[in-house]
Design a protein around this motif. Structure first.
Motif, PDB file in Angstrom:
ATOM      1  N   ALA A 257      75.615 124.253  -3.238  1.00 26.61           N
ATOM      2  CA  ALA A 257      74.564 123.667  -3.682  1.00 26.61           C
ATOM      3  C   ALA A 257      74.595 122.264  -2.610  1.00 26.61           C
ATOM      4  O   ALA A 257      73.231 122.059  -2.261  1.00 26.61           O
ATOM      5  CB  ALA A 257      75.033 122.659  -4.865  1.00 26.61           C
ATOM      6  N   LEU A 258      75.825 122.197  -2.113  1.00 23.43           N
ATOM      7  CA  LEU A 258      74.910 121.280  -0.785  1.00 23.43           C
ATOM      8  C   LEU A 258      74.512 121.881   0.496  1.00 23.43           C
ATOM      9  O   LEU A 258      73.580 121.467   1.427  1.00 23.43           O
ATOM     10  CB  LEU A 258      76.613 120.701  -0.039  1.00 23.43           C
ATOM     11  CG  LEU A 258      76.834 120.165  -1.914  1.00 23.43           C
ATOM     12  CD1 LEU A 258      78.861 119.669  -1.483  1.00 23.43           C
ATOM     13  CD2 LEU A 258      76.847 118.694  -2.306  1.00 23.43           C
ATOM     14  N   ALA A 259      74.834 123.308   0.938  1.00 26.09           N
ATOM     15  CA  ALA A 259      74.612 123.607   1.978  1.00 26.09           C
ATOM     16  C   ALA A 259      72.465 123.624   1.683  1.00 26.09           C
ATOM     17  O   ALA A 259      71.851 123.680   2.400  1.00 26.09           O
ATOM     18  CB  ALA A 259      75.088 125.293   1.832  1.00 26.09           C
ATOM     19  N   SER A 260      72.514 124.179   0.248  1.00 23.50           N
ATOM     20  CA  SER A 260      71.087 123.535   0.059  1.00 23.50           C
ATOM     21  C   SER A 260      70.581 122.682  -0.211  1.00 23.50           C
ATOM     22  O   SER A 260      69.408 122.916   0.445  1.00 23.50           O
ATOM     23  CB  SER A 260      70.494 124.625  -1.381  1.00 23.50           C
ATOM     24  OG  SER A 260      71.267 125.882  -1.775  1.00 23.50           O
ATOM     25  N   ALA A 261      71.159 121.424  -0.340  1.00 19.84           N
ATOM     26  CA  ALA A 261      70.807 120.956   0.015  1.00 19.84           C
ATOM     27  C   ALA A 261      70.101 120.437   1.715  1.00 19.84           C
ATOM     28  O   ALA A 261      68.862 119.435   1.767  1.00 19.84           O
ATOM     29  CB  ALA A 261      71.867 119.797  -0.961  1.00 19.84           C
ATOM     30  N   ALA A 262      70.858 120.747   2.200  1.00 23.65           N
ATOM     31  CA  ALA A 262      70.829 120.574   3.864  1.00 23.65           C
ATOM     32  C   ALA A 262      70.010 121.279   3.904  1.00 23.65           C
ATOM     33  O   ALA A 262      68.754 120.488   5.170  1.00 23.65           O
ATOM     34  CB  ALA A 262      72.257 120.942   4.571  1.00 23.65           C
ATOM     35  N   ASP A 263      69.394 122.700   3.595  1.00 19.60           N
ATOM     36  CA  ASP A 263      68.330 123.380   4.509  1.00 19.60           C
ATOM     37  C   ASP A 263      66.828 122.435   3.470  1.00 19.60           C
ATOM     38  O   ASP A 263      66.274 122.481   4.978  1.00 19.60           O
ATOM     39  CB  ASP A 263      68.655 124.172   3.179  1.00 19.60           C
ATOM     40  CG  ASP A 263      69.375 125.820   3.988  1.00 19.60           C
ATOM     41  OD1 ASP A 263      70.359 125.298   4.839  1.00 19.60           O
ATOM     42  OD2 ASP A 263      69.769 126.444   3.232  1.00 19.60           O
ATOM     43  N   ILE A 264      66.883 122.332   2.992  1.00 19.76           N
ATOM     44  CA  ILE A 264      65.817 121.918   2.534  1.00 19.76           C
ATOM     45  C   ILE A 264      65.582 120.068   2.791  1.00 19.76           C
ATOM     46  O   ILE A 264      64.808 119.362   2.537  1.00 19.76           O
ATOM     47  CB  ILE A 264      66.462 121.571   0.343  1.00 19.76           C
ATOM     48  CG1 ILE A 264      66.091 122.903   0.165  1.00 19.76           C
ATOM     49  CG2 ILE A 264      64.985 120.764   0.206  1.00 19.76           C
ATOM     50  CD1 ILE A 264      66.451 123.051  -1.313  1.00 19.76           C
ATOM     51  N   GLY A 265      66.969 119.344   2.397  1.00 21.15           N
ATOM     52  CA  GLY A 265      66.524 117.960   3.519  1.00 21.15           C
ATOM     53  C   GLY A 265      66.671 116.873   2.395  1.00 21.15           C
ATOM     54  O   GLY A 265      65.366 115.818   2.426  1.00 21.15           O
ATOM     55  N   VAL A 266      66.749 117.128   1.323  1.00 19.13           N
ATOM     56  CA  VAL A 266      66.705 116.341   0.132  1.00 19.13           C
ATOM     57  C   VAL A 266      68.003 114.968   0.597  1.00 19.13           C
ATOM     58  O   VAL A 266      68.440 115.567   0.668  1.00 19.13           O
ATOM     59  CB  VAL A 266      67.173 116.717  -1.514  1.00 19.13           C
ATOM     60  CG1 VAL A 266      68.301 117.659  -1.458  1.00 19.13           C
ATOM     61  CG2 VAL A 266      66.432 116.379  -2.007  1.00 19.13           C
ATOM     62  N   PRO A 267      66.978 114.030   0.146  1.00 17.23           N
ATOM     63  CA  PRO A 267      68.323 112.649   0.440  1.00 17.23           C
ATOM     64  C   PRO A 267      69.820 113.195  -0.060  1.00 17.23           C
ATOM     65  O   PRO A 267      70.220 112.458   0.458  1.00 17.23           O
ATOM     66  CB  PRO A 267      67.644 111.725  -0.027  1.00 17.23           C
ATOM     67  CG  PRO A 267      65.747 112.296  -0.233  1.00 17.23           C
ATOM     68  CD  PRO A 267      66.506 113.423   0.014  1.00 17.23           C
TER      69      PRO A 267
END
Lengths: 389, 389, 389, 389
Positions: A55-65
């Motif tokens: 979940a956290l790695a994907s958030a970094a990929d996607i660039g969500v705040p």
């Protein structure tokens, strides 16, 4: 035939969160593009996987705040922020739709949920009841209803161009599950053939619900009863991969629905034909910029998206002129933009414009009722059964 | 890719008679062209109408040497002539097929009969028994089996190109009976909607049997049981004008058959799709020079009649090179020419070449069994019923 | 939408002879089927090859009553018989068209000649002059003008449906000569690439003349001048295998013509598009049962052969109802049947019906003038040249 | 067949400005969607109209943070901001492309410019020289090169699948200017038919350059010389509305280009066919998810975007699986995303990845050279002229 400045002009953007759709997912990325296309949403928070690390790695990929490792935490924390999300997009496997949606809607956060609504019919009914009680906007991404020519077809039916409807023939044929792909580590095949995550229906739930929904959206008819022959052709498969269904509509129209994931060589062969006393319509998803009108007493006409003869229902969902194709993402985005109209109306305390149309809870329950009826009919060797609505 | 000189070279012509097909008839003229196209037949006698006056007037129109006012007289007199007819084409309404055929076959005259074989299943079985006992050649003009690419499709299935078959989707959609045309004096609509002349099935008998036959011809599969929803949409119509049918084949394949004469705007929308474990085929009668091959693991291929990749089964039924379309009449003529091969073999006391293929008594009985099963299933609200073969 | 009994009813048949078209030939068999299809001709004499042995062997194959080893002998002997041929079909290589035709027409025997009219323009003019002087009926089998929807297109242009014509885009693309097939013993490739037998034009003569003729037949416009880039792509080839041509029509319309025999993968890609101030038409030979009408102010219409909207010009050339395709042979037969109307009118001493239309000497000379102009323009590096009519 | 996570993962976004594209404009909105689709750009500044009032009102509509009434002011002020724009999108009428671009590129701001590059060839050459000297990234939105199957076609040509190229047939047919629309107050028709704003070419500049560019992009061939017949059919029109052009490529291939805005009933009929010694390709913009491969010795193949057989060149420009269409906006976005790769590489001081491809200055100058050559050739009655590169 031009971009509708009024519709597409920038309006206040909606703060959006997402649950599901991280690494290896397919539909999450589609939702993100759809949300972005008309500039109506800002994706500001997400819980992109059931696995906290992913979940956290994907958030970094996607660039969500704002990244969350748990959707429950996301719901509670976002609800408390002044700048918290106003809407959440749910793009998890089916069995999580209901629990995730419950977390958000009970906090007054609007929901845009991938289809089918839930994994089972009882769950769908419970979710629908709760969502209705909450008063949130609930959009279900039966995205094919977003294609402009589907809007045109629906408007033509409503205007009586076809006369009284007699026949509805719909099919959605894919071939990608012709082999036991789920045993090869293919993530999409894996969860979509696992009854625990996908629900009682395989092809019926995954694509049959799309076909069923589209038929209803365009025809305006409700299925009264159906008779189904549901089957799994690939040895070892745990859910159905093909269904042949006869339909009887309220009012006397009849039809057929075929959904298959073992039609080898087919890609996304969703096709709808409707015939009435005065003519017919024919539309295929793989060539979505064309709608065939078959008048009873005149040569066949080829209506094009944005071309001559478009009514306002289609025109408002169009971005580029006739002859410049729009596709799947634009149709998907139309659902997001329609939902945005509703969400902004709610924010501004005004009624939703009557021309706004997107599938929601009712369609979601109907979809699960379709799957349920297919399973019941097939279990009784194709006896006609009523939809348990 | 060229005309097959061996096949098409002139051989002794067969003396042919015809019953039915006079003024106002449609299919009689088609049979005459089909008989003439490859120069295998001389039409030398005829009883072209049930009305003696019309029979003789039609004979004059057509220019046939020996005109008869009664088919019974024609049979008995032709049988006694040294140069009497060797074969008779029967192109009457359905209820006359059996009585006419009986007159000729018991005198050893070969029969080429329009479909369906008879008006009822018991009659079909009796005729088949008598015809088999007589030893005559009996060709049934399920003419769509004469299209070269249907031959190609069948050969590909037989060669295992599709792997094991799973799905057979067939439909024949017309719209010409969307209104109560039979009340307007339209001769074709009149007899085709009169149960006394057309038989128990309306659309099922007239075009459903074609779809059923084509599915069997290409797939090589036999329908074990079916479930049908047969209906008449046009008020006052005495026979069915639409049927939705689910199919289960021996060996486990499944399918759907839709036939309709109220699909407004459709012309002759006969389409067959077959899917197996290794790929699919797709063919439509209105575009008969193209056969789509959908391999499981390669891009879709567009096979053309006479083009690259044709096998001998198709090649021997082709007259002109790829890119120069052949159509309905050529396909129809192929049935006549195939029958001629058999008739000449019989005349010459040699076995029929194994590559010769045309529908006959077995297919005729199966067609009536299909209609019978549709009617029975529908009468029991769509219960699955076995074919009464 | 039904067979026209009046048109197709048997009338006195015409006694026909044939020169060329024996063993190994392609187009001869096509002519024979075309002559037979509507039962207007009896093939009673033939000289089927330049080789006497082959001529007689071919006659035996074909089964013609009177076989000749020399066309000159055939002409003189047939002319003296009371039951001699009334018309001759000439299906030799191009260089023999004129000498053969001269033998027959000077004896008052009507001529049906394969295209192009001759191998060279001067020869074409001489033949035309002689034929006109003789008074015989002279039909040139630019067979594509026989397609019913081409008749329909022409009638629509004449009726002003397109307004004033501006653009004519025509192409005929084949790929069968992409390699040096003529060096492999392929009979068709051999003579069609031999300037002595085929004439000055390769692709221009063989298929460019068809495209040119079709454009003129439908548009009713005459080419005033053209600019051509004619080329031979295959090393060693002695005639052109591709031509790119710009067209200027009398009255101001403009257009393009492309003919090619090196468009690898193309079969018989003859396509015509015509655009005027009020709309356009689009037709392709490989899908000849469909004519697209593109109105300026309405959605595109798909006209079907025999379907709604057919005018009488098309209807009279149709045998089977809409949705049952007719093809190349039926179109070819229409030329024969049109010629038969004219020949029978002559026999009976009455004027030819005004609706009868088939290409003849004028079109033949124009075709050679087209080839001549292409060659001249290309020799001057694409200078615009007038047609030498 | 899935979304390429690596390519599409969020990367640092590029700060983008826009000149032109305000109220009443068409292409500006397209550029904004294209910039947004893959989330590579933030639109943060704009001068959306030549009219200061309209510029500011449009900025409010669009919702851009920094609005300017003059593009010169925008360039100078943005260049001085630390968070100033890194790239500018130029979507004005053609005559302003050069002056606007000069303001930005001399300040080191990258340029994404609508086509054609400029209004005249000399201006194009000057701009190209200046831009090259400046070192900025310069992308020209010949957007049709962004379609995935165009990438596939180009890769197949480069890989030698077609053998040595012989023929390039390209056309772009529209019908929207069949009448004198420019006299009715239609804004798009107004400036596109005004030589002062659109340049020397009408249809040649507006759509002929697209056709020309696409032919070069896919074939990899350069036009050596051309012969043109350029015309204006609509009375009073000040620029060409139709051009028929013959092409000769370096290396010996030949071709045709047709562009028209008076092909009544046509929408955006851009079609490219390429034939070589071993096969051909056929692609049409209105059905962009299909690429036909015509092998010399095998049946025609229907390649689908994202389907079996896609190479990496196409795959990296694809967002959704085969059978779910992508269209014009996605293709347009691919140009933006390709440019983003280059801009980010520049920002990060690394070389641009070799697989990145987008049209730029060279293609821009070639486009104007094409228009210039058409005008020159036509002025000399179609003499062959060399491109003035």
């Amino acid at each position: 035939m031009t971009i509708d400045g009024t519709l597409k002009a920038r309006s206040p953007r909606i703060r959006l969160g997402m649950v599901g759709g991280g690494r290896d997912a397919f539909i999450g990325a589609v939702h993100r593009i759809a949300a972005r296309l008309d500039d109506r949403y800002d994706l500001v928070a997400g819980c992109f996987s059931a696995s906290p690390e992913k979940a956290l790695a994907s958030a970094a990929d996607i660039g969500v705040p704002r990244a969350y490792a748990s959707f429950a935490e996301m719901a509670s924390r976002e609800a408390r922020r002044e700048d918290g999300i106003e809407a959440v997009a749910i793009v998890t496997p089916n069995h999580l739709h209901a629990p995730v949606a419950m977390q958000f809607l009970r906090r007054g956060i609007h929901v845009i949920c991938d289809k089918p609504l839930t994994a089972t019919l009882p769950e769908a009914k419970r979710l629908a009841k709760a969502a209705e009680a909450s008063g949130v906007i609930f959009a279900l991404t039966h995205n094919y209803t977003g294609y402009p020519l589907i809007r045109q077809a629906r408007a033509m039916v409503q205007a009586g161009v076809l006369g009284e409807l007699r026949l509805v023939q719909v099919e959605y044929a894919q071939g990608w599950l012709s082999t036991d792909l789920e045993t090869t580590g293919h993530k999409q095949a894996d969860w979509r053939t696992d009854p625990a995550r996908t629900g009682a229906g395989g092809s019926t739930g995954d694509i049959g619900t799309h076909a069923f929904n589209l038929a209803g959206f365009v025809s305006g008819l409700r299925v009264a009863e159906l008779a189904a022959d549901v089957h799994s052709f690939v040895p070892g498969r745990r859910v159905d991969d093909n269904a042949h269904v006869l339909l009887r509509f309220e009012g006397g129209a009849k039809g057929m629905l075929w959904c298959s994931q073992v039609a080898a060589g087919m890609e996304n062969g969703l096709r709808l034909r409707v015939f009435g006393t005065r003519g017919g319509l024919d539309w295929a998803q793989e060539d979505p910029n064309v709608l065939w009108h078959l008048p009873l007493d005149a040569p066949r006409q080829r209506l094009t998206r944005g071309g001559i003869g478009m009514g306002p229902e289609a025109a408002r969902t169009i971005r580029v002129p006739a002859g410049h194709p729009e596709g799947y993402l634009e149709g998907f985005a139309n659902i997001y933009t329609e939902a945005a109209h509703a969400i902004l109306a709610r924010r501004e305390g005004r009624p939703v414009d009557p021309e706004v149309a997107f599938p929601g809870l009712k369609e979601g329950v109907e979809g699960l009722a379709f799957v349920d009826a297919c399973v019941r009919s097939s279990a009784r060797n194709g006896t006609w059964v009523k939809l348990a609505l």
